[in-house]
Design an enzyme around this catalytic site. Structure first.
Site, PDB file in Angstrom:
ATOM      1  N   ASP A  97       0.843  -1.201   0.000  1.00  9.82           N
ATOM      2  CA  ASP A  97       0.000   0.000   0.000  1.00  9.82           C
ATOM      3  C   ASP A  97       0.875   1.247   0.000  1.00  9.82           C
ATOM      4  OD1 ASP A  97      -2.004  -1.835   0.416  1.00  9.82           O
ATOM      5  OD2 ASP A  97      -2.774  -0.901   2.243  1.00  9.82           O
ATOM      6  N   GLN A 126      -0.287   6.908  -6.022  1.00  4.27           N
ATOM      7  CA  GLN A 126      -1.468   7.764  -5.831  1.00  4.27           C
ATOM      8  C   GLN A 126      -1.500   8.884  -6.878  1.00  4.27           C
ATOM      9  OE1 GLN A 126       0.272   8.509  -2.114  1.00  4.27           O
ATOM     10  NE2 GLN A 126      -1.277   7.441  -0.893  1.00  4.27           N
ATOM     11  N   ARG A 147      -0.439  -0.638  -8.633  1.00  5.13           N
ATOM     12  CA  ARG A 147      -1.870  -0.482  -8.382  1.00  5.13           C
ATOM     13  C   ARG A 147      -2.103   1.021  -8.261  1.00  5.13           C
ATOM     14  NH1 ARG A 147      -3.273  -2.854  -3.058  1.00  5.13           N
ATOM     15  NH2 ARG A 147      -2.974  -0.830  -2.154  1.00  5.13           N
ATOM     16  N   HIS A 193     -13.215   2.776  -7.880  1.00  5.30           N
ATOM     17  CA  HIS A 193     -14.641   2.454  -8.096  1.00  5.30           C
ATOM     18  C   HIS A 193     -15.224   3.377  -9.145  1.00  5.30           C
ATOM     19  CE1 HIS A 193     -13.468   1.835  -3.868  1.00  5.30           C
ATOM     20  NE2 HIS A 193     -13.965   0.640  -4.106  1.00  5.30           N
TER      21      HIS A 193
END
Ligand code: FAD
Length: 272
Positions: A97, A126, A147, A193
């Site tokens: 993360d 990010q 990611r 999302h």
């Protein structure tokens, strides 16, 4: 969350697998203060890797470096990530993360060192941080998997976009760049999302003939669950990040901040 213990998460992962969705497990927790706590987290994750080994549908892990003791003992933290990566079975990814901006340098440095030894390791970047295009280049040059998320922390205007439209534009450009290096032993992931963004990236992938399976979408457990299934049914690889554990407060506050309607939902359920 399906439950506080890892067993409930593994059961949820099996249900998701039945619907054609992958899963990523993460134990809630961050910024531990002692080496003993960091050791317990490492031991826990090593046990989880044994539990998920050999499952018909691969289940992956995602870890926070401050949960593994980055603030307490960076050398121990790096050794722990190395141990987890070494225990990770073929086909299972270990995701790292990304936390607050002051951890980015240390996170990427550790990531590059672990990636040099193990291919099944990816790192989160990010889109709201202005430095991320350069970081993406360095991770891709190291053969890494990314990611990409929008970013969940409050960061100052000097280093991070404050307007959603700026973050979204940065996200799209970064995602398109990621796709140019998708394939081989690396997987590129959209952690979002935002279905409009996913559609635009999907169109780009089709136009550039990016191979199926070279990129995926990851979403959080319980958020847009119907859309997760619909996306998977339409041919996109989708995995769901399942959190478990008792240390849920900071994580929950970040989820509330992402969507004002969640705050009203919480207030209504407290007063009713
Ligand atoms: C798999 C995954 C891993 C992540 N890892 C990290 C990480 O390591 N570091 C980090 O900083 N951030 C991480 N995040 C969080 C991320 O940075 C965003 O804060 C979060 O995903 C919300 O942004 P969005 O891309 O979904 O887009 P948004 O524009 O915020 O949301 C798009 C739509 O999705 C729905 N939605 C989004 N969030 C919620 C919510 N909480 N509740 C209900 N509906 C919602 C809403 O309908 C909203 O309109 C991760 C997110 C995901 C999905």
């Amino acid at each position: 969350m399906p439950g506080e213990d890892v067993g409930a998460s593994i059961e949820a992962a099996a249900t998701l697998a039945g619907a054609g969705l992958g899963s990523v497990l993460t134990a809630l927790g961050e910024r531990v203060n002692t080496r003993a706590e960091a050791e317990a987290v490492r031991t826990h994750y090593l046990e989880v890797l044994d539990l998920i080994r050999g499952r018909a549908s691969p289940t992956h892990l995602s870890v926070k470096l401050t949960h593994l003791g980055l603030d307490v003992d960076p050398t121990f933290c790096a050794a722990s990530v190395d141990a987890l990566a070494a225990r990770t079975a073929l086909g299972t990814m270990l995701w790292i993360d990304m936390e607050e901006s002051h951890y980015v340098d240390a996170t990427l440095e550790l990531y590059r060192r672990v990636r040099a030894k193990h291919s099944g390791v990816g790192v989160c970047l990010q889109a709201y941080l202005q430095r991320t295009p350069a970081d993406l280049e360095s991770v891709l040059a190291a053969g890494g998997s990314v990611r990409l998320v929008k970013g969940a922390y409050r960061e100052p205007p000097a280093i991070a976009f404050q307007r959603k439209s700026d973050t979204n534009a940065a996200y799209l450009a970064l995602a398109q760049r990621m796709l140019t290096s998708a394939g081989g032993d690396r997987i590129q992931v959209l952690g979002t999302h935002d279905l409009a963004l996913v559609d635009r990236v999907r169109e780009h992938a089709a136009a550039k003939r990016v191979p199926d399976g070279a990129w995926e979408v990851h979403m959080l457990y319980g958020i847009r669950a119907r859309e997760q299934r619909a996306l998977a049914a339409s041919g996109v690889q989708v995995s769901v990040l399942i959190s478990y554990g008792t240390h849920w407060f900071p994580w929950y506050v970040r989820r509330l901040a992402e969507r004002p309607a969640n705050v009203w939902f919480l207030v209504r359920s407290l007063v009713s």
